[in-house]
Scaffold this motif. Structure first.
Motif, PDB file in Angstrom:
ATOM      1  N   ALA A 110       0.759  -0.965  -0.026  1.00  0.00           N
ATOM      2  CA  ALA A 110       0.086   0.080   0.018  1.00  0.00           C
ATOM      3  C   ALA A 110       1.086   1.232  -0.050  1.00  0.00           C
ATOM      4  O   ALA A 110       0.379   2.184  -0.456  1.00  0.00           O
ATOM      5  N   THR A 111       1.996   1.102   0.568  1.00  0.00           N
ATOM      6  CA  THR A 111       2.983   2.225   0.604  1.00  0.00           C
ATOM      7  C   THR A 111       3.934   2.377  -0.556  1.00  0.00           C
ATOM      8  O   THR A 111       4.768   3.197  -0.646  1.00  0.00           O
ATOM      9  N   ALA A 112       4.176   1.106  -1.501  1.00  0.00           N
ATOM     10  CA  ALA A 112       4.952   0.985  -2.489  1.00  0.00           C
ATOM     11  C   ALA A 112       6.254   1.072  -1.913  1.00  0.00           C
ATOM     12  O   ALA A 112       7.327   1.310  -2.568  1.00  0.00           O
ATOM     13  N   GLY A 113       6.395   0.401  -0.764  1.00  0.00           N
ATOM     14  CA  GLY A 113       7.900   0.189  -0.238  1.00  0.00           C
ATOM     15  C   GLY A 113       8.392   1.448   0.357  1.00  0.00           C
ATOM     16  O   GLY A 113       9.485   1.508   0.889  1.00  0.00           O
ATOM     17  N   LEU A 114       7.781   2.340   0.232  1.00  0.00           N
ATOM     18  CA  LEU A 114       8.302   3.834   0.929  1.00  0.00           C
ATOM     19  C   LEU A 114       8.209   3.933   2.274  1.00  0.00           C
ATOM     20  O   LEU A 114       7.660   3.209   3.030  1.00  0.00           O
ATOM     21  N   ALA A 115       8.878   4.678   2.697  1.00  0.00           N
ATOM     22  CA  ALA A 115       8.691   5.077   4.350  1.00  0.00           C
ATOM     23  C   ALA A 115       7.801   6.204   4.859  1.00  0.00           C
ATOM     24  O   ALA A 115       7.848   6.662   6.033  1.00  0.00           O
ATOM     25  N   THR A 116       6.986   6.283   4.057  1.00  0.00           N
ATOM     26  CA  THR A 116       5.658   7.275   4.089  1.00  0.00           C
ATOM     27  C   THR A 116       4.555   6.637   3.829  1.00  0.00           C
ATOM     28  O   THR A 116       4.301   5.521   3.017  1.00  0.00           O
ATOM     29  N   VAL A 117       3.312   7.047   4.325  1.00  0.00           N
ATOM     30  CA  VAL A 117       2.144   6.530   4.089  1.00  0.00           C
ATOM     31  C   VAL A 117       1.241   7.901   3.883  1.00  0.00           C
ATOM     32  O   VAL A 117       1.252   8.889   4.425  1.00  0.00           O
ATOM     33  N   ALA A 118       0.273   7.748   2.864  1.00  0.00           N
ATOM     34  CA  ALA A 118      -0.744   8.613   2.509  1.00  0.00           C
ATOM     35  C   ALA A 118      -1.968   8.507   3.214  1.00  0.00           C
ATOM     36  O   ALA A 118      -2.686   7.462   3.098  1.00  0.00           O
ATOM     37  N   LEU A 119      -2.356   9.320   4.016  1.00  0.00           N
ATOM     38  CA  LEU A 119      -3.759   9.189   4.973  1.00  0.00           C
ATOM     39  C   LEU A 119      -4.640  10.289   4.861  1.00  0.00           C
ATOM     40  O   LEU A 119      -4.341  11.605   4.705  1.00  0.00           O
ATOM     41  N   ARG A 120      -5.989   9.864   4.795  1.00  0.00           N
ATOM     42  CA  ARG A 120      -6.851  10.783   4.455  1.00  0.00           C
ATOM     43  C   ARG A 120      -8.191  10.263   5.556  1.00  0.00           C
ATOM     44  O   ARG A 120      -8.348   9.042   5.537  1.00  0.00           O
TER      45      ARG A 120
END
Length: 322
Positions: A110-120
């Motif tokens: 869900a994060t594409a392996g990134l260290a961030t997450v998009a939240l709404r």
């Protein structure tokens, strides 16, 4: 697959949606922006089904929908700017990109392996389902990839009918365009996507300047570097034979020649299911990401459907390092 449509006025609608989401399946549902294609963001196979249903998939980060700021704090590191933005615009059409919290349950797919997450935190049924489920909902727009975002249940059915089990019909979306996306930094906000929440409104709520993403900035989304998702060791793709001492990422029921010589083996999907393989891809790369692992062989994976995205990520893992 027959796609069921239930109106939100139906007493059974949300109960049916919860049962599907808890079981790792998909539900299309209305939000104030556009209709979303929702899955439990903590289940890798469920998230992989989103990419498969939308077609011509790529592993872009997905927005994860939460009930409120308290639920968001269990997933991400929420700083002062994010607190101010959430107080001003949640529930509503604003997505905030934040660092993942230690031990965050959001699946790497869900994060594409990134260290961030998009939240709404959306309005309406999506928020209620996230609250009762107790887990975030990954939910990109409910339309085939590359097509116009759906703002009604009928549009969802036209694009995804027969590919998903349930559509919740809540009428037309009130906003009709995707959410504004912003990433807080130490002394400013980075606007990643414009939307109903304007640049001026973001500045007023946060007290910070709003800047566009610099073209020379580092990776904030997948696909911006040729080498990405890379473990420490060399990755060799389309391997039809394993060399002694290599670690093997396999696929499908047939063993690779010389597999018995491998130092260790992870099969992304013994049955050859690309959805299962997608869900396990990042975990497999991470498992073999160690300074003492010099070489990783990867068995051929068919490029059709979800395999296109899997192979894209593997090519980036295997690309020459800079």
């Amino acid at each position: 697959m027959e796609t069921e449509i239930l109106t939100l006025s139906d007493p059974a609608a949300e109960e049916r949606a919860l049962a599907l989401l808890d079981a790792g399946d998909l539900v299309a549902l209305p939000t104030e922006t556009v209709y979303g294609l929702a899955a439990d963001a903590t289940q890798g196979v469920a998230v992989a089904k989103i990419f498969a249903a939308k077609g011509r998939p790529s592993f872009n980060p997905l927005i994860c929908h939460v009930f409120d700021l308290a639920q968001a704090r269990g997933l991400a590191v929420v700083g002062r700017a994010a607190e101010d933005l959430a107080a001003a615009f949640w529930p509503g059409p604003l997505t905030i990109v934040l660092p993942l919290a230690p031990g965050s349950p959001v699946h790497p797919l869900a994060t594409a392996g990134l260290a961030t997450v998009a939240l709404r935190a959306p309005q309406g049924v999506a928020a209620r389902l996230a609250q009762v489920l107790g887990r975030p909902l990954a939910a990109p727009s409910a339309n085939p990839s590359g097509r116009v975002s759906a703002t009604s249940a009928g549009q969802v059915l036209k694009g995804l009918g027969g590919k998903i089990p349930l559509i919740l019909d809540g009428g037309a979306s009130s906003v009709g365009v995707e959410s504004t996306i912003v990433m807080p930094q130490a002394d400013h906000l980075v606007l990643l996507r414009p939307g109903l929440v304007t640049r001026a409104a973001l500045a007023d709520a946060s007290g910070l300047k709003v800047r566009d993403r610099a073209t020379t900035a580092g990776v904030t989304a997948p696909g911006q570097l040729a080498s990405h998702y890379a473990p420490a060791g060399r990755v060799r793709l389309d391997a039809t034979r394993v060399e002694p001492g290599e670690y093997l990422i396999g696929f499908g029921p047939e063993p690779v020649a010389g597999q018995e010589l491998a130092a260790d083996v992870i099969n992304l999907s013994p049955s050859g299911d690309p959805v299962e393989a997608a869900a396990r891809l990042f975990a497999a790369l991470a498992a073999f990401d160690s300074p003492d692992i010099a070489a990783i062989a990867v068995a051929p994976i068919p490029a059709a459907g979800l395999g296109e995205a899997i192979n894209d990520r593997l090519r980036r893992a295997a690309a020459p390092r800079t």
